[in-house]
Write a protein that holds these residues in place. Sequence first.
Motif, PDB file in Angstrom:
ATOM      1  N   GLN A 194       0.827  -1.200   0.000  1.00 35.31           N
ATOM      2  CA  GLN A 194       0.000   0.000   0.000  1.00 35.31           C
ATOM      3  C   GLN A 194       0.866   1.257   0.000  1.00 35.31           C
ATOM      4  O   GLN A 194       0.612   2.197  -0.755  1.00 35.31           O
ATOM      5  N   THR A 195       1.906   1.257   0.799  1.00 39.83           N
ATOM      6  CA  THR A 195       2.831   2.397   0.849  1.00 39.83           C
ATOM      7  C   THR A 195       3.500   2.601  -0.507  1.00 39.83           C
ATOM      8  O   THR A 195       3.552   3.724  -1.022  1.00 39.83           O
ATOM      9  N   ASN A 196       3.994   1.523  -1.099  1.00 41.38           N
ATOM     10  CA  ASN A 196       4.656   1.614  -2.410  1.00 41.38           C
ATOM     11  C   ASN A 196       3.697   2.090  -3.496  1.00 41.38           C
ATOM     12  O   ASN A 196       4.062   2.895  -4.353  1.00 41.38           O
ATOM     13  N   ASP A 248      -6.401  -4.623  -1.304  1.00 37.13           N
ATOM     14  CA  ASP A 248      -6.772  -5.894  -0.699  1.00 37.13           C
ATOM     15  C   ASP A 248      -6.280  -6.988  -1.640  1.00 37.13           C
ATOM     16  O   ASP A 248      -6.243  -6.798  -2.859  1.00 37.13           O
ATOM     17  N   ALA A 249      -5.886  -8.123  -1.079  1.00 42.36           N
ATOM     18  CA  ALA A 249      -5.403  -9.238  -1.900  1.00 42.36           C
ATOM     19  C   ALA A 249      -5.957 -10.542  -1.358  1.00 42.36           C
ATOM     20  O   ALA A 249      -6.094 -10.710  -0.145  1.00 42.36           O
ATOM     21  N   VAL A 283      -7.528  -2.723  -5.828  1.00 40.32           N
ATOM     22  CA  VAL A 283      -6.971  -1.439  -5.424  1.00 40.32           C
ATOM     23  C   VAL A 283      -8.119  -0.436  -5.360  1.00 40.32           C
ATOM     24  O   VAL A 283      -8.802  -0.198  -6.356  1.00 40.32           O
ATOM     25  N   GLU A 284      -8.341   0.121  -4.172  1.00 41.74           N
ATOM     26  CA  GLU A 284      -9.404   1.110  -3.982  1.00 41.74           C
ATOM     27  C   GLU A 284      -8.871   2.470  -4.419  1.00 41.74           C
ATOM     28  O   GLU A 284      -7.823   2.925  -3.930  1.00 41.74           O
ATOM     29  N   LEU A 285      -9.595   3.102  -5.340  1.00 44.92           N
ATOM     30  CA  LEU A 285      -9.109   4.310  -6.000  1.00 44.92           C
ATOM     31  C   LEU A 285     -10.035   5.497  -5.802  1.00 44.92           C
ATOM     32  O   LEU A 285     -11.244   5.329  -5.636  1.00 44.92           O
TER      33      LEU A 285
END
Length: 175
Positions: free
Chosen positions: A8-10, A22-23, A103-105
């Motif tokens: 998430q940071t990257n 989320d994975a 990926v929540e955008l």
Amino acid sequence: EFRINKLQTNLRQAIAGIRAVDARFFYLAQSQRALEQSERRLLSTLLSGEFAEALAAQPANGTFFVVPRFGTISAWSSKATDIVRQSGVDAINRIERGTVYQVELEADLTEAERARVATLLHDRMTESVVTNTQEAQRLFDHVAPKPLATVPLTTLGRSALMAANLNLGLALSED
């Protein structure tokens, strides 16, 4: 959880507007016939995950499916297929595991942004990123072996290696 936090940071450093990621694992199975309900239940118990067919048919812009590199059979697949067959589901030819990243955008990704995100989600030496589970089914395509080719390192040196890297999709690092 620490892997998701690092990812998430990257991702946030690479692309503005990423809220969360989320994975989860999903499974693809190649079988000789349609599986009976009891076989499907047993597979669900053994794998404790969902099958690709249960995932959304039209994934969102922030959905990425990471699967083993096309043209390979993963070590996980070899072991899992053996275990499944030993458990009595002998109709399975092969089973593979992938990871679906959601990926929540804040806004849809452009194609360039999708490519940057995909780069952070997979190891290009061993994995491929696809946009949907139908494309992931290509894992089971049989491809005839190509003839042996040589790389003329002694005569052309580094340029021959760079060309082979590009043409063969080796994903070698610069060093």
